[in-house]
Design a protein around this motif. Sequence first.
Motif, PDB file in Angstrom:
ATOM      1  N   ALA A  51       0.802  -1.227   0.000  1.00  0.00           N
ATOM      2  CA  ALA A  51       0.000   0.000   0.000  1.00  0.00           C
ATOM      3  C   ALA A  51       0.832   1.273   0.000  1.00  0.00           C
ATOM      4  CB  ALA A  51      -0.929   0.004   1.213  1.00  0.00           C
ATOM      5  N   ASN A  52       2.143   1.157   0.213  1.00  0.00           N
ATOM      6  CA  ASN A  52       2.977   2.364   0.294  1.00  0.00           C
ATOM      7  C   ASN A  52       4.018   2.423  -0.821  1.00  0.00           C
ATOM      8  OD1 ASN A  52       4.528   0.241   1.350  1.00  0.00           O
ATOM      9  ND2 ASN A  52       5.669   1.602   2.729  1.00  0.00           N
ATOM     10  N   VAL A  53       3.647   1.938  -2.004  1.00  0.00           N
ATOM     11  CA  VAL A  53       4.547   1.986  -3.162  1.00  0.00           C
ATOM     12  C   VAL A  53       3.805   2.589  -4.350  1.00  0.00           C
ATOM     13  CG1 VAL A  53       5.978   0.666  -4.781  1.00  0.00           C
ATOM     14  CG2 VAL A  53       5.842  -0.033  -2.374  1.00  0.00           C
ATOM     15  N   LEU A  54       4.435   3.567  -4.987  1.00  0.00           N
ATOM     16  CA  LEU A  54       3.919   4.186  -6.209  1.00  0.00           C
ATOM     17  C   LEU A  54       4.981   4.063  -7.290  1.00  0.00           C
ATOM     18  CD1 LEU A  54       2.122   6.087  -7.980  1.00  0.00           C
ATOM     19  CD2 LEU A  54       3.239   8.010  -6.814  1.00  0.00           C
ATOM     20  N   VAL A  55       4.608   3.504  -8.434  1.00  0.00           N
ATOM     21  CA  VAL A  55       5.503   3.404  -9.589  1.00  0.00           C
ATOM     22  C   VAL A  55       5.039   4.396 -10.646  1.00  0.00           C
ATOM     23  CG1 VAL A  55       6.190   1.947 -11.535  1.00  0.00           C
ATOM     24  CG2 VAL A  55       6.222   1.023  -9.220  1.00  0.00           C
ATOM     25  N   THR A  56       5.972   5.169 -11.184  1.00  0.00           N
ATOM     26  CA  THR A  56       5.635   6.104 -12.255  1.00  0.00           C
ATOM     27  C   THR A  56       6.408   5.735 -13.518  1.00  0.00           C
ATOM     28  OG1 THR A  56       7.365   7.689 -11.622  1.00  0.00           O
ATOM     29  CG2 THR A  56       5.186   7.961 -10.619  1.00  0.00           C
ATOM     30  N   ARG A  57       5.765   5.910 -14.649  1.00  0.00           N
ATOM     31  CA  ARG A  57       6.377   5.684 -15.963  1.00  0.00           C
ATOM     32  C   ARG A  57       6.085   6.900 -16.850  1.00  0.00           C
ATOM     33  NH1 ARG A  57       7.019   0.031 -17.485  1.00  0.00           N
ATOM     34  NH2 ARG A  57       7.755  -1.045 -15.604  1.00  0.00           N
ATOM     35  N   THR A  58       6.809   7.003 -17.940  1.00  0.00           N
ATOM     36  CA  THR A  58       6.611   8.116 -18.863  1.00  0.00           C
ATOM     37  C   THR A  58       6.610   7.619 -20.301  1.00  0.00           C
ATOM     38  OG1 THR A  58       7.494  10.246 -19.611  1.00  0.00           O
ATOM     39  CG2 THR A  58       9.100   8.589 -18.961  1.00  0.00           C
ATOM     40  N   PHE A  59       5.937   8.374 -21.155  1.00  0.00           N
ATOM     41  CA  PHE A  59       5.991   8.113 -22.594  1.00  0.00           C
ATOM     42  C   PHE A  59       7.035   9.004 -23.272  1.00  0.00           C
ATOM     43  CE2 PHE A  59       1.835   6.501 -21.434  1.00  0.00           C
ATOM     44  CZ  PHE A  59       1.738   5.336 -22.185  1.00  0.00           C
ATOM     45  N   SER A  60       7.800   9.746 -22.474  1.00  0.00           N
ATOM     46  CA  SER A  60       8.750  10.712 -23.025  1.00  0.00           C
ATOM     47  C   SER A  60      10.044  10.082 -23.513  1.00  0.00           C
ATOM     48  CB  SER A  60       9.091  11.767 -21.967  1.00  0.00           C
ATOM     49  OG  SER A  60       7.967  12.538 -21.638  1.00  0.00           O
ATOM     50  N   LYS A  61      10.368   8.882 -23.045  1.00  0.00           N
ATOM     51  CA  LYS A  61      11.678   8.301 -23.335  1.00  0.00           C
ATOM     52  C   LYS A  61      11.602   7.339 -24.516  1.00  0.00           C
ATOM     53  CE  LYS A  61      13.071  10.686 -19.841  1.00  0.00           C
ATOM     54  NZ  LYS A  61      13.751  11.973 -20.052  1.00  0.00           N
ATOM     55  N   ILE A  62      11.443   6.054 -24.249  1.00  0.00           N
ATOM     56  CA  ILE A  62      11.530   5.077 -25.339  1.00  0.00           C
ATOM     57  C   ILE A  62      10.387   5.236 -26.345  1.00  0.00           C
ATOM     58  CG2 ILE A  62      10.185   3.141 -24.397  1.00  0.00           C
ATOM     59  CD1 ILE A  62      12.636   1.347 -25.225  1.00  0.00           C
ATOM     60  N   HIS A  63       9.253   5.779 -25.910  1.00  0.00           N
ATOM     61  CA  HIS A  63       8.115   5.956 -26.821  1.00  0.00           C
ATOM     62  C   HIS A  63       8.234   7.225 -27.668  1.00  0.00           C
ATOM     63  CE1 HIS A  63       5.896   2.604 -25.092  1.00  0.00           C
ATOM     64  NE2 HIS A  63       6.161   3.075 -23.891  1.00  0.00           N
ATOM     65  N   GLY A  64       9.125   8.138 -27.290  1.00  0.00           N
ATOM     66  CA  GLY A  64       9.374   9.324 -28.103  1.00  0.00           C
ATOM     67  C   GLY A  64       8.273  10.369 -28.079  1.00  0.00           C
ATOM     68  N   LEU A  65       7.516  10.463 -26.980  1.00  0.00           N
ATOM     69  CA  LEU A  65       6.393  11.402 -26.918  1.00  0.00           C
ATOM     70  C   LEU A  65       6.634  12.515 -25.893  1.00  0.00           C
ATOM     71  CD1 LEU A  65       3.377   8.900 -27.064  1.00  0.00           C
ATOM     72  CD2 LEU A  65       4.344  10.258 -28.932  1.00  0.00           C
ATOM     73  N   ALA A  66       7.869  12.993 -25.807  1.00  0.00           N
ATOM     74  CA  ALA A  66       8.200  13.992 -24.785  1.00  0.00           C
ATOM     75  C   ALA A  66       7.344  15.250 -24.903  1.00  0.00           C
ATOM     76  CB  ALA A  66       9.684  14.346 -24.875  1.00  0.00           C
ATOM     77  N   ALA A  67       7.021  15.665 -26.110  1.00  0.00           N
ATOM     78  CA  ALA A  67       6.252  16.900 -26.295  1.00  0.00           C
ATOM     79  C   ALA A  67       4.834  16.786 -25.743  1.00  0.00           C
ATOM     80  CB  ALA A  67       6.206  17.270 -27.777  1.00  0.00           C
ATOM     81  N   GLU A  68       4.330  15.572 -25.595  1.00  0.00           N
ATOM     82  CA  GLU A  68       2.970  15.394 -25.092  1.00  0.00           C
ATOM     83  C   GLU A  68       2.890  15.462 -23.569  1.00  0.00           C
ATOM     84  OE1 GLU A  68       0.461  15.487 -26.917  1.00  0.00           O
ATOM     85  OE2 GLU A  68       1.387  15.207 -28.880  1.00  0.00           O
ATOM     86  N   ARG A  69       4.028  15.354 -22.880  1.00  0.00           N
ATOM     87  CA  ARG A  69       4.070  15.430 -21.411  1.00  0.00           C
ATOM     88  C   ARG A  69       3.060  14.474 -20.783  1.00  0.00           C
ATOM     89  NH1 ARG A  69       8.656  16.792 -21.251  1.00  0.00           N
ATOM     90  NH2 ARG A  69       8.473  17.291 -19.034  1.00  0.00           N
ATOM     91  N   ILE A  70       3.181  13.208 -21.127  1.00  0.00           N
ATOM     92  CA  ILE A  70       2.209  12.228 -20.650  1.00  0.00           C
ATOM     93  C   ILE A  70       2.919  11.018 -20.048  1.00  0.00           C
ATOM     94  CG2 ILE A  70       2.000  11.084 -22.912  1.00  0.00           C
ATOM     95  CD1 ILE A  70      -1.035  10.765 -22.231  1.00  0.00           C
ATOM     96  N   GLY A  71       2.319  10.472 -19.006  1.00  0.00           N
ATOM     97  CA  GLY A  71       2.863   9.288 -18.357  1.00  0.00           C
ATOM     98  C   GLY A  71       1.767   8.580 -17.593  1.00  0.00           C
TER      99      GLY A  71
END
Length: 206
Positions: A51-71
Amino acid sequence: NPTGTFTPRAEIARLHAGLPKSVLLVLDQAYAEYLSPEEDDAGLALAMTEANVLVTRTFSKIHGLAAERIGWGYACAPIIDAMHRIRAPFNVTTAGQAAAVAAIADTGFVDATRAHNDTWRGWFVEQIGQMGNAGLRAVPSKANFVLVLFEGKLTADAAYHGLMDAGYIVRWLPGQGLPNALRITIGTEAETHGVTAALRNLVEAA
């Protein structure tokens, strides 16, 4: 993460086990897709059971969507509910959501990008190793960049400005406690050859 280093699952488990239940462990896995399956740090599995763990991911790196600022993130329902209550309204665009959904389905692009990165990161690290007598050293990386330490006549400051003059934008990191280091992203084959040649020229001129 300016270093690109990897923390194995045993260390993640040890860290979590030593935390009070009232402390939230946030695992930023922005570069997780660059790892091979056997290198999985099991952070996502931990977030599914604790219950005390949060994992975050991003689409800015390997997916190449940095301009969309989405994760995206994964945690237990109370944590996600709290995040919903403090986030800005309309914080993700419709175009960004559509691009993210398409990116998840495009596994071929992810596989090709990972393979490209593995090949040219390895090549670049070898080239830096050949400049070791001049004080250049590559920190082992699992990301899409390499942290290069400058411990000889050529300083990171001088290399940063020299590479900028040659048309290569890299990250100099004095503000992060690494005044003797540059973070250099792995680009296309031509870009990787080019930045390496520019570094060699700077080493020879120092």
